[in-house]
Design a protein around this motif. Sequence first.
Motif, short mmCIF file in Angstrom:
data_model
loop_
_atom_site.label_atom_id
_atom_site.label_comp_id
_atom_site.label_asym_id
_atom_site.label_seq_id
_atom_site.Cartn_x
_atom_site.Cartn_y
_atom_site.Cartn_z
N ARG A 38 -1.20 0.69 -2.64
CA ARG A 38 -1.67 2.21 -2.57
C ARG A 38 -0.69 3.01 -2.45
O ARG A 38 0.21 2.75 -1.35
CB ARG A 38 -3.31 2.32 -2.16
CG ARG A 38 -3.17 2.09 -0.47
CD ARG A 38 -4.50 1.93 0.14
NE ARG A 38 -4.63 1.97 1.36
CZ ARG A 38 -5.89 1.71 2.16
NH1 ARG A 38 -6.91 1.69 1.58
NH2 ARG A 38 -5.72 1.68 3.35
N GLN A 39 -0.96 4.36 -2.74
CA GLN A 39 0.04 5.43 -2.37
C GLN A 39 -0.59 6.89 -2.56
O GLN A 39 -1.31 6.89 -3.43
CB GLN A 39 1.32 5.26 -3.30
CG GLN A 39 2.33 6.39 -2.73
CD GLN A 39 3.61 6.22 -3.82
OE1 GLN A 39 3.44 5.70 -4.81
NE2 GLN A 39 4.77 6.66 -3.21
N ALA A 40 -0.50 7.57 -1.43
CA ALA A 40 -0.99 8.96 -1.23
C ALA A 40 0.00 9.66 -1.68
O ALA A 40 1.40 9.39 -1.38
CB ALA A 40 -1.63 9.21 -0.12
N PRO A 41 -0.20 11.06 -2.09
CA PRO A 41 0.93 12.00 -2.43
C PRO A 41 1.81 12.20 -1.09
O PRO A 41 1.12 12.41 0.07
CB PRO A 41 0.15 13.11 -2.69
CG PRO A 41 -1.18 12.73 -3.33
CD PRO A 41 -1.37 11.53 -2.48
N GLY A 42 2.90 12.07 -1.18
CA GLY A 42 4.07 12.25 -0.06
C GLY A 42 3.97 11.06 0.78
O GLY A 42 4.95 11.29 1.75
N LYS A 43 3.47 9.91 0.39
CA LYS A 43 3.62 8.86 1.45
C LYS A 43 4.19 7.72 0.89
O LYS A 43 4.07 7.54 -0.54
CB LYS A 43 1.98 8.61 2.05
CG LYS A 43 1.61 9.67 3.01
CD LYS A 43 0.32 8.94 3.52
CE LYS A 43 -0.38 10.04 4.38
NZ LYS A 43 -1.70 9.75 5.20
N GLN A 44 4.61 6.65 1.64
CA GLN A 44 5.15 5.63 1.00
C GLN A 44 4.15 4.58 0.62
O GLN A 44 2.98 4.62 1.04
CB GLN A 44 5.98 4.94 1.88
CG GLN A 44 7.31 5.34 2.42
CD GLN A 44 8.14 4.47 3.04
OE1 GLN A 44 7.66 3.67 3.84
NE2 GLN A 44 9.45 4.36 2.73
N ARG A 45 4.34 3.89 -0.56
CA ARG A 45 3.32 3.19 -1.18
C ARG A 45 3.18 1.68 -0.22
O ARG A 45 4.47 1.31 0.42
CB ARG A 45 4.13 2.43 -2.52
CG ARG A 45 2.99 1.65 -3.38
CD ARG A 45 3.43 1.38 -4.64
NE ARG A 45 3.82 2.67 -5.28
CZ ARG A 45 3.87 2.82 -6.79
NH1 ARG A 45 4.36 1.57 -7.46
NH2 ARG A 45 4.05 3.97 -7.36
N GLU A 46 2.04 1.37 -0.02
CA GLU A 46 1.95 0.42 1.24
C GLU A 46 1.12 -0.91 0.37
O GLU A 46 0.43 -0.75 -0.36
CB GLU A 46 1.17 0.80 2.34
CG GLU A 46 -0.32 1.41 1.92
CD GLU A 46 -0.99 1.94 3.09
OE1 GLU A 46 -0.26 1.71 4.49
OE2 GLU A 46 -2.26 2.16 2.92
N LEU A 47 1.24 -1.95 1.05
CA LEU A 47 0.79 -3.20 0.65
C LEU A 47 -0.84 -2.89 1.03
O LEU A 47 -1.03 -2.89 2.31
CB LEU A 47 1.33 -4.49 1.11
CG LEU A 47 0.50 -5.71 0.67
CD1 LEU A 47 0.46 -6.13 -0.75
CD2 LEU A 47 1.25 -6.81 1.61
N VAL A 48 -1.79 -3.40 0.13
CA VAL A 48 -3.13 -3.58 0.56
C VAL A 48 -3.27 -4.95 0.74
O VAL A 48 -4.29 -5.45 1.41
CB VAL A 48 -4.18 -2.95 -0.59
CG1 VAL A 48 -5.50 -3.24 -0.06
CG2 VAL A 48 -3.82 -1.27 -0.81
N ALA A 49 -3.23 -5.84 -0.36
CA ALA A 49 -3.31 -7.10 -0.51
C ALA A 49 -2.48 -7.92 -1.44
O ALA A 49 -2.24 -7.32 -2.37
CB ALA A 49 -5.00 -7.38 -0.80
N ARG A 50 -2.56 -9.27 -1.17
CA ARG A 50 -1.50 -10.08 -1.71
C ARG A 50 -2.14 -11.47 -2.36
O ARG A 50 -2.79 -11.90 -1.18
CB ARG A 50 -0.17 -9.96 -1.20
CG ARG A 50 0.85 -10.90 -1.86
CD ARG A 50 2.34 -10.53 -1.32
NE ARG A 50 2.05 -10.68 -0.13
CZ ARG A 50 2.96 -9.94 0.84
NH1 ARG A 50 3.84 -8.93 0.28
NH2 ARG A 50 2.84 -10.12 2.13
N ILE A 51 -2.01 -11.94 -3.38
CA ILE A 51 -2.35 -13.24 -3.52
C ILE A 51 -1.52 -13.96 -4.14
O ILE A 51 -0.72 -13.77 -5.33
CB ILE A 51 -3.81 -13.32 -4.17
CG1 ILE A 51 -4.31 -14.77 -4.45
CG2 ILE A 51 -3.53 -12.75 -5.53
CD1 ILE A 51 -5.64 -14.88 -4.91
N THR A 52 -1.09 -15.37 -3.52
CA THR A 52 0.01 -16.14 -4.17
C THR A 52 -0.28 -16.93 -5.51
O THR A 52 -1.63 -17.11 -5.66
CB THR A 52 0.78 -16.96 -3.02
OG1 THR A 52 -0.26 -18.00 -2.97
CG2 THR A 52 1.01 -16.14 -1.80
#
Length: 116
Positions: A38-52
């Motif tokens: 997820r990413q908010a305006p002006g912020k870095q994209r961040e991992l929320v969840a991941r599944i292998t």
Amino acid sequence: QVQLVESGGGLVQVGGSLRLSCVSSGSTFSSNTMGWYRQAPGKQRELVARITMVGSTNYADSVKGRFTISRDNARKTVYLQMNSLKHVDTDVYYCAAKRSGLSLAWGQGTQVTVSS
């Protein structure tokens, strides 16, 4: 070539729930690690969840216990069930496919807005 299409975003009240879906094209879905960012305006994209590919999951601390990532390889779809939503969860959510640490594709993003 992998293409990803997200859906399920929208407007929800604090404490509510949404389920995001991401459908993948291509024949390698079951071999890919799938993630939600997820990413908010002006912020870095961040991992929320991941599944292998074998179903191992990990989550950002901020969503643990509230969000659940899952995948359906037959439908080439990854889901993000979001419960107990908070204002701070308001963002554009992106689906991503990776394999061996390399990025294969990103979706176009879906807006999630949590209101009072």
